[in-house]
Motif scaffolding. Structure first.
Motif, PDB file in Angstrom:
ATOM      1  N   GLU A 104       5.028   3.868 -54.990  1.00 36.42           N
ATOM      2  CA  GLU A 104       3.993   3.706 -53.784  1.00 36.42           C
ATOM      3  C   GLU A 104       4.632   4.113 -52.323  1.00 36.42           C
ATOM      4  O   GLU A 104       3.950   4.656 -51.890  1.00 36.42           O
ATOM      5  N   VAL A 105       6.141   3.771 -52.068  1.00 33.74           N
ATOM      6  CA  VAL A 105       6.633   4.589 -50.499  1.00 33.74           C
ATOM      7  C   VAL A 105       7.973   5.824 -50.744  1.00 33.74           C
ATOM      8  O   VAL A 105       8.064   5.346 -52.402  1.00 33.74           O
TER       9      VAL A 105
ATOM     10  N   ALA B 247       2.834  -4.603 -45.776  1.00 35.97           N
ATOM     11  CA  ALA B 247       2.348  -4.046 -44.967  1.00 35.97           C
ATOM     12  C   ALA B 247       1.492  -2.606 -45.745  1.00 35.97           C
ATOM     13  O   ALA B 247       1.889  -2.261 -45.731  1.00 35.97           O
ATOM     14  N   LYS B 248      -0.059  -3.023 -46.164  1.00 41.91           N
ATOM     15  CA  LYS B 248      -0.279  -2.396 -46.982  1.00 41.91           C
ATOM     16  C   LYS B 248       0.025  -0.128 -45.957  1.00 41.91           C
ATOM     17  O   LYS B 248      -0.679  -0.449 -44.753  1.00 41.91           O
ATOM     18  N   LEU B 249      -0.351   0.411 -46.027  1.00 40.85           N
ATOM     19  CA  LEU B 249       0.038   1.809 -45.926  1.00 40.85           C
ATOM     20  C   LEU B 249      -1.168   2.498 -46.406  1.00 40.85           C
ATOM     21  O   LEU B 249      -1.928   2.886 -48.060  1.00 40.85           O
ATOM     22  N   ASN B 250      -1.855   3.818 -45.761  1.00 39.79           N
ATOM     23  CA  ASN B 250      -2.975   4.274 -46.249  1.00 39.79           C
ATOM     24  C   ASN B 250      -2.134   5.644 -46.720  1.00 39.79           C
ATOM     25  O   ASN B 250      -1.001   6.116 -46.246  1.00 39.79           O
TER      26      ASN B 250
ATOM     27  N   THR C 275       1.731  12.361 -53.506  1.00 41.34           N
ATOM     28  CA  THR C 275       2.757  11.744 -55.107  1.00 41.34           C
ATOM     29  C   THR C 275       3.030   9.864 -55.581  1.00 41.34           C
ATOM     30  O   THR C 275       3.119   9.582 -56.398  1.00 41.34           O
ATOM     31  N   SER C 276       2.564   9.502 -54.075  1.00 40.19           N
ATOM     32  CA  SER C 276       2.350   7.655 -53.853  1.00 40.19           C
ATOM     33  C   SER C 276       1.217   7.161 -54.792  1.00 40.19           C
ATOM     34  O   SER C 276      -0.110   7.888 -54.270  1.00 40.19           O
ATOM     35  N   LYS C 277       1.186   5.953 -55.302  1.00 44.04           N
ATOM     36  CA  LYS C 277       0.244   5.921 -56.063  1.00 44.04           C
ATOM     37  C   LYS C 277      -0.591   5.315 -54.802  1.00 44.04           C
ATOM     38  O   LYS C 277      -1.842   4.140 -56.086  1.00 44.04           O
TER      39      LYS C 277
END
Length: 472
Positions: free
Chosen positions: A90-91, A127-130, A135-137
């Protein structure tokens, strides 16, 4: 055999959901063992309200069984029994983990624990990221490929949908727009004694509190206002935007009228009430885009659901649910005389189902469904909601300050002081006649403060924006 497999599958699925639900509730400031003291939610952290990859930008809540060691923050390949193998999908990671002092940790709360203990092992909060990279899911909220300028922006909830907000220009959702709320991603892992695993994920944001469009809001037609005769009394809609931390962590100031009226006719009625004699119009002030004085405005376009008895009843129910045990009234409820009005450092949501006499100081949200009578020098930081009889009486002179907003709405169709016939629900009927009688003068001040309002409404529950199961 198939029945056993099915039962095991359900067991760890619901265990992971239990972990997410515990943490979702603990995001409220008034929750038992609230998590809001973590640096993840701190406006004084460096950086403030950190994002994943920044210092303290991820919070793990662990729930080990006896003999367990739960260390999801260790790099993949390390000796961790319950690794977080989703985080680097994710990050951005370096050597199997985000860079720097990227995480903090806390423990599961015994208050929420089931018997026997449920086998969720950890919940990750961030915190949610755009979508931060190609490659991030993580899913983008604006169609971003993860390689444009909005990649890695903070995600906020605007009341209808998620939006991406520049984390370069703004340090928080509220800084971008007073109505925006942060979106948090909660990811949980459950592992049963047989080794079966399940991972679930929520996106969640705090339930928005309706806007308070004024320092004093008369929510209903034909308002009755017995204005105080003291020249030292004042009402200001010029947003102080100070809150409990002298402005730290607040959004930009958003001025409101001193007196918010239900419609144009109500605005005229309130204006006439100020001219006296004596004429105290100059005591009701604001700033752009409102008149400097007298700052009276028709706020019908800003009331939204609060323009109807249905919406007002929903607000009363929501505040009552958020108050928990702090609901007072006639027996068998606790007596209002035992009510703790709260402090600046520990604001409280209180609901009085009936009349209430207020003489002290406090902070938080005070909802009174009967007549609110104020005497002496009462001061309050936050919101005072008088929804039911919609009747406020201030006796004597006295001093005191309200930083926040005073909102008054009548749910009865009678002409005050009669309160017999409740307005029917289900047809979006408007509320009845709101009344405020201010007897005497004094040096009291009512000062609109959006930051105090935002601060005290953070005890509202978090809603689920999205949920999914992840392949572990």
């Amino acid at each position: 055999m198939s029945a056993r497999i099915f039962a095991t599958s359900k067991r760890h699925f619901f265990a992971s959901k239990a972990g997410v639900e515990e943490v979702r509730d603990r995001l409220r400031t008034s929750a038992t063992d609230s998590l809001t003291g973590s640096a993840l939610f701190s406006s004084t952290n460096v950086p403030p309200l950190p994002l994943p990859g920044q210092a303290n930008g991820i919070l793990y809540i662990t729930n080990p069984a006896p003999g367990d060691t739960v260390t999801p923050w260790l790099p993949l390949g390390a000796a961790s029994t319950y690794p977080d193998d989703e985080i680097c999908k994710e990050v951005t990671c370096v050597s199997g983990v985000p860079a720097g002092a990227w995480y903090a940790s806390a423990s599961a709360s015994g208050t929420y624990a089931a018997t026997p203990k449920l086998p969720w092992k950890w919940v990750r909060v961030m915190a949610k990221l755009n979508k931060p990279s190609a490659t991030s899911k993580l899913m983008p909220v604006n169609g971003s490929s993860g390689s444009d300028t909005t990649a890695g922006y903070r995600v906020c909830w605007n009341g209808t949908n998620e939006v991406a907000v520049s984390n370069i220009t703004y340090t928080s959702c509220a800084a971008a727009n007073n109505s925006y709320l942060p979106v948090y991603e909660l990811t949980a892992l459950a592992v049963t004694s047989s080794g079966s695993r399940r991972m679930t994920q929520y996106e969640t944001s705090r339930t928005a509190f309706p806007p308070m469009p004024g320092a004093m809001i008369f929510d209903g037609p034909n308002p009755v206002y017995g204005a105080p005769n003291s020249n030292a009394f004042g009402v200001s809609g010029a947003d102080a935007a100070q809150g409990p931390n002298a402005g730290a962590g607040c959004g930009g100031a958003a001025n409101q009228p001193a007196l918010g009226a239900f419609n144009s006719g109500s605005a005229t009625t309130l204006g006439n009430a100020l001219t006296g004699p004596p004429d105290r119009s100059s005591s009701y002030t604001s700033n752009t885009p409102y008149a400097t004085t007298p700052a009276i405005s028709n706020v019908s376009s800003s009331l939204g659901p609060l323009a109807t008895v249905d919406g007002l009843t929903n607000l009363v129910n929501s505040v009552t649910a958020s108050a928990g045990a702090n609901v007072y009234g006639a027996s068998p409820l606790p007596s209002p005389s035992t009510l703790n009005l709260g402090t600046n450092s520990s604001p409280v949501i209180n609901v009085v189902q009936g009349d209430y006499s207020m003489g002290g100081s406090g902070a938080g949200i005070l909802l009174v469904t009967g007549t609110l009578t104020m005497s002496g020098n009462p001061s309050f930081n936050g919101l005072i909601l008088v929804i039911g009889k919609g009747n406020v009486v201030k006796n004597g002179g006295g001093n005191g300050t309200l930083n926040g907003s005073l909102f008054v709405a009548n749910l009865f169709s009678d002409t005050p002081p009669t309160y017999t016939n409740r307005i029917a629900l289900g047809a979006n009927n408007p509320p009845g006649i709101p009344t405020i009688a201010w007897n005497g003068g004094g040096n009291a001040t009512i000062q609109y403060d959006s930051c105090w309002i935002s601060s005290v409404t953070q005890s509202f529950p978090y809603r689920i924006v999205a949920q999914r199961e992840l392949i572990y």
